[in-house]
Design a protein around this motif. Sequence first.
Motif, PDB file in Angstrom:
ATOM      1  N   ASP A   1       1.014  -2.908  -3.342  1.00  0.00           N
ATOM      2  CA  ASP A   1      -0.441  -2.969  -3.191  1.00  0.00           C
ATOM      3  C   ASP A   1      -1.103  -1.862  -4.001  1.00  0.00           C
ATOM      4  O   ASP A   1      -1.116  -0.703  -3.590  1.00  0.00           O
ATOM      5  N   SER A   2      -1.665  -2.199  -5.145  1.00  0.00           N
ATOM      6  CA  SER A   2      -2.266  -1.202  -6.030  1.00  0.00           C
ATOM      7  C   SER A   2      -3.658  -0.773  -5.584  1.00  0.00           C
ATOM      8  O   SER A   2      -4.240   0.135  -6.172  1.00  0.00           O
ATOM      9  N   THR A   3      -4.214  -1.416  -4.557  1.00  0.00           N
ATOM     10  CA  THR A   3      -5.552  -1.056  -4.096  1.00  0.00           C
ATOM     11  C   THR A   3      -5.525   0.154  -3.173  1.00  0.00           C
ATOM     12  O   THR A   3      -6.571   0.683  -2.829  1.00  0.00           O
ATOM     13  N   MET A   4      -4.344   0.594  -2.765  1.00  0.00           N
ATOM     14  CA  MET A   4      -4.211   1.705  -1.832  1.00  0.00           C
ATOM     15  C   MET A   4      -3.892   3.004  -2.573  1.00  0.00           C
ATOM     16  O   MET A   4      -3.301   3.001  -3.653  1.00  0.00           O
ATOM     17  N   MET A   5      -4.264   4.115  -1.962  1.00  0.00           N
ATOM     18  CA  MET A   5      -3.834   5.420  -2.436  1.00  0.00           C
ATOM     19  C   MET A   5      -2.419   5.659  -1.910  1.00  0.00           C
ATOM     20  O   MET A   5      -2.059   5.169  -0.832  1.00  0.00           O
ATOM     21  N   ALA A   6      -1.599   6.395  -2.644  1.00  0.00           N
ATOM     22  CA  ALA A   6      -0.225   6.649  -2.205  1.00  0.00           C
ATOM     23  C   ALA A   6       0.209   8.046  -2.622  1.00  0.00           C
ATOM     24  O   ALA A   6      -0.163   8.534  -3.692  1.00  0.00           O
TER      25      ALA A   6
END
Length: 290
Positions: A149-154
């Motif tokens: 999921d690239s929409t989240m910060m990690a």
Amino acid sequence: MKWDGISEFVYVAEYESFTQAAKKLSISTAQVSRQVSALEQRLNIKLLYRTTRKVSLTEEGQVFYQHCRAVLDGLDAAEQAVSNLQSKPQGIIKLTAPVTYGERQLLPLVNDFMVHYSDIEVTAFLSNQKIDLVEGGYDLAIRIGKLSDSTMMAKKLSSRTNFVCASPSYIEKYGIPHSLTELAQHNCLLGTLDYWHFKETGKERNIRVTGTVHYNSGYSLVDAALKGLGIVQLPDYYVQKHLENGGLVSILDNYREPEEEIWAVYPQNRHLSPKIRLLVDYLTQRLSKP
């Protein structure tokens, strides 16, 4: 006037439901519907397709949603920036994590964190299923392996190593496999998957294995391996102490897969929250391998 209906439209788009958007905003479904309809009339654009079963975005609605979501995120960030001025972090943190990792590694550290920050409350839901953070209202998730999921910060917290191992009694009776093909001649203790992960000649491989044990419990698989029932592949936090005391022996080390990364994942509008930032930093310090 320009703000009327924006929040309602964004949540309808994200939940694909007027009812769920109303619950999120703590207003009536009829009010959400009126506000979105008024917004469409004001823009003179159809933003949503509505049927009795589904709500979806039009092409124009997709474009408008992206801009509106960015605006709302900016407002959240502004509010968080102001709240950062508070000297003491406080409030509820809702998080999720894999079951065993959460029980064994994560939540004991969260408990230590709460000793230092008594005004913070934590609600944790442990599950091996991937949970939608936005839909579930979660502030933070702990995830293992590759992120999709690239929409989240990690932020990377740590990593783990999977070991293939067996007890000395099993090895004495059945010998040691020296190649991946030899696994077919051995009893492999299986978890929820019927294949194991390896690396061979620089490439990652999934090898299908078979055996007489199928458990969805890592602790039970360790117990079976210690009692000589077969060979097992498990993360380090299950088997490390048994490898150190000789209860288990690591095998097929030349084929060991690369370490799996362990991540803290959170929605973009949470990254400025002092309580989330403090918890993530605390976990990073405690979980990082030397």
